[in-house]
Design an enzyme around this catalytic site. Structure first.
Site, PDB file in Angstrom:
ATOM      1  CE  LYS A 106      -0.020   3.636   3.383  1.00 37.21           C
ATOM      2  NZ  LYS A 106      -0.788   4.126   4.528  1.00 37.21           N
ATOM      3  NE  ARG A 166     -11.562   3.607   4.892  1.00 34.79           N
ATOM      4  CZ  ARG A 166     -11.357   4.513   5.850  1.00 34.79           C
ATOM      5  NH1 ARG A 166     -12.265   5.438   6.099  1.00 34.79           N
ATOM      6  NH2 ARG A 166     -10.248   4.478   6.560  1.00 34.79           N
ATOM      7  CG  ASP A 188      -1.766   1.271   1.287  1.00 33.42           C
ATOM      8  OD1 ASP A 188      -1.946   1.921   0.233  1.00 33.42           O
ATOM      9  OD2 ASP A 188      -2.248   1.590   2.384  1.00 33.42           O
TER      10      ASP A 188
END
Length: 497
Positions: free
Chosen positions: A282, A356, A275
């Site tokens: 990030k 999600r 991720d």
């Protein structure tokens, strides 16, 4: 690792390379330690008075005690007797097994499971012994070629127990072995680098488990089949990467077939094998740890392995939605609106809230099994780490019975969770002017609004969400996957079988 029972009547007569006994602080001996102390004319008591205080997770090795046939007595500190709990026992067993490995012995005998402990049984303590021992033997070496210590020679561990209670211990050892094997599988998958442990690798691992265990039937859906299921939210995350996504379906069916009066239990794992955050990228520091964003998926695979090894008399289904979240010309952008499998639309305000989006379609897919309960497991939010640190996993559910069963399973397994709020009042933070919902709810209560998002896809069944962002792996010098919450999940499934 081979586990067994040692039923020799006189403990001092047991011949072994390493015999583990526990002592509490203030010189209080456990019953097995008392036996050896009498046989050795007070040798253990003398040591406690002079140099060993019995603090938890400490140890002392005594050799060639008079009157004792074991080569070594490993004295394990258990801390204060009034504070002795299941977690202390498990840590003591892990200390003993780890020390046996470091001493380069091939076998040992532990008496620790025989020591009474609050809210435990002999069977549960034997189970904890096997799990702890297997955890202590885990070593990551898949991609290492230098500076690897020789593999531990420890092959056999036995529990000292009276003959009348041997069967109870054997059942516990069988259970703990399966859990330990599942934990170590989850750890291995988590620790593998993301260029090796890709979505395809996870799919292949599931297929191997299907070949190893007859009760497991495995299907791995490729992109075309995922598209046919109209999993638009999941695919929107996968589109940014060259690695193809997979959707794994694992079904454990008991020997007697499906139960007519019991609906299946379903586990759903988040499988982001890396991720980057996508377009909402990030920070570079610690981004390597985002290989652990598939630990929810790893825990499902590990638990399904344990379930199959135990031949659990209950139908269990494991679902894993796996892909990478990468920035590219095809990746999600802030402001995009995607349509989930349920038909609900989602405005993507932050592409780093991708878990999600992956899970919501998997939760919709779970409806077709008409489950008794669905539990999803995900390294979902940094906010959960802020709230709970690295001790408890976050538990969210509107079903009080399901929540309490999971909390109790965690306590019994030494793999604890803490229940978090899930009131509808938090749903307002997910309001969007351009879709049915936004994928983030802002800074306040970030782990709660993430769970609220998932709750919108679970109205058809009883559901719980485990946020394991703080418990799935360790950072720093001890960096590595923990295998949590495989013990919690397996204990829960055992309680429902």
């Amino acid at each position: 690792m081979e586990f067994s029972t040692q039923t020799t009547t006189g403990l001092q007569q047991v011949r072994t390379a390493a015999l583990g006994v526990g002592v509490f602080t203030d010189g209080i001996l456990t019953p097995p330690a008392e036996i050896l102390d009498r046989a050795s004319e007070g040798a253990i008591s003398a040591v406690l008075k002079s140099e060993f205080k019995g603090k938890a997770n400490t140890h002392l090795v005594l050799r060639n005690l008079p009157g004792v046939k074991a080569e070594r007595i490993i004295v394990i500190g258990l801390g204060k007797q009034e504070a002795y709990k299941a977690a202390t026992h498990a840590a003591a067993e892990q200390t003993f097994a780890g020390l046996c490995a470091s001493l380069n012995v091939t076998e040992g005998v532990s008496t620790l499971a025989g020591v009474e402990c609050e809210n435990t049984s002999l069977r549960s303590r034997a189970s904890a012994m096997a799990t702890a021992a297997l955890r202590s033997q885990y070593r990551y070496e898949a991609t290492r070629t230098k500076d690897i210590e020789p593999a531990p020679r420890l092959k056999k561990l036995a529990v000292w127990v009276s003959r009348s209670k041997a069967d109870e211990v054997k059942e516990g050892l069988k259970e703990g072995t399966a859990i330990g094997n599942g934990v170590n599988l989850a750890r291995e998958l988590g620790d593998l680098p993301p260029n090796i442990c890709t979505p395809t690798y996870l799919g292949d691992t599931a297929k191997k488990l299907g070949k190893e265990f007859k009760s497991l039937k495995v299907e791995v859906l490729d992109r075309k089949k995922i598209e046919a299921e109209k999993m638009g939210a999941f695919l929107s995350v996968a589109n940014g990467s060259d690695e193809p996504p997979v959707f794994i379906v694992m079904r454990h069916t008991p020997k007697g077939g499906k139960s007519k009066d019991k609906a299946p239990l379903v586990l759903v794992g988040k499988g982001l094998t890396f991720d980057s955050g996508g377009i909402s990228i990030k920070p570079a520091a610690s981004m390597d740890e985002m290989k652990y964003d598939m630990c929810g998926a790893a825990s499902v695979l590990g638990t399904m392995r344990a379930v199959a090894e135990l031949e659990l008399d209950r139908e269990v289904i494991g679902l894993v939605a796996s892909c990478e979240n990468m920035p590219s010309g095809r990746a999600n952008k802030p402001g995009d609106v995607v349509t989930s499998m349920s038909g609900q639309t989602i405005e993507i305000l932050n592409t780093d809230a991708e878990g999600r989006l992956v899970l919501c379609d998997a939760l919709t897919y779970a409806e077709r099994f008409k489950p008794e309960a669905v539990i999803d497991i995900a390294t979902l939010t940094g906010a959960c780490v802020v709230a709970l640190g690295h001790v408890n996993s976050g538990l969210f559910s509107k079903d009080d019975k399901l929540a309490e069963d999971l909390l109790e399973a965690g306590r019994n397994a030494g793999d604890t969770a803490w229940r978090m709020p899930l009131e509808d009042a938090y749903q307002e933070q997910l309001r969007s002017n351009f879709a049915d919902m936004a994928n983030i709810g802002g800074m306040p209560a970030g782990s709660v609004t993430a769970a609220c998002f998932l709750a919108r896809y679970t109205s058809a069944y009883s559901w719980a969400h485990l946020d394991i962002a703080g418990t799935a792996w360790k950072s720093g010098k001890e960096k590595g996957a923990t295998g949590r919450p495989v013990p919690l999940l397996t204990h829960f499934l055992l309680s429902r079988s």
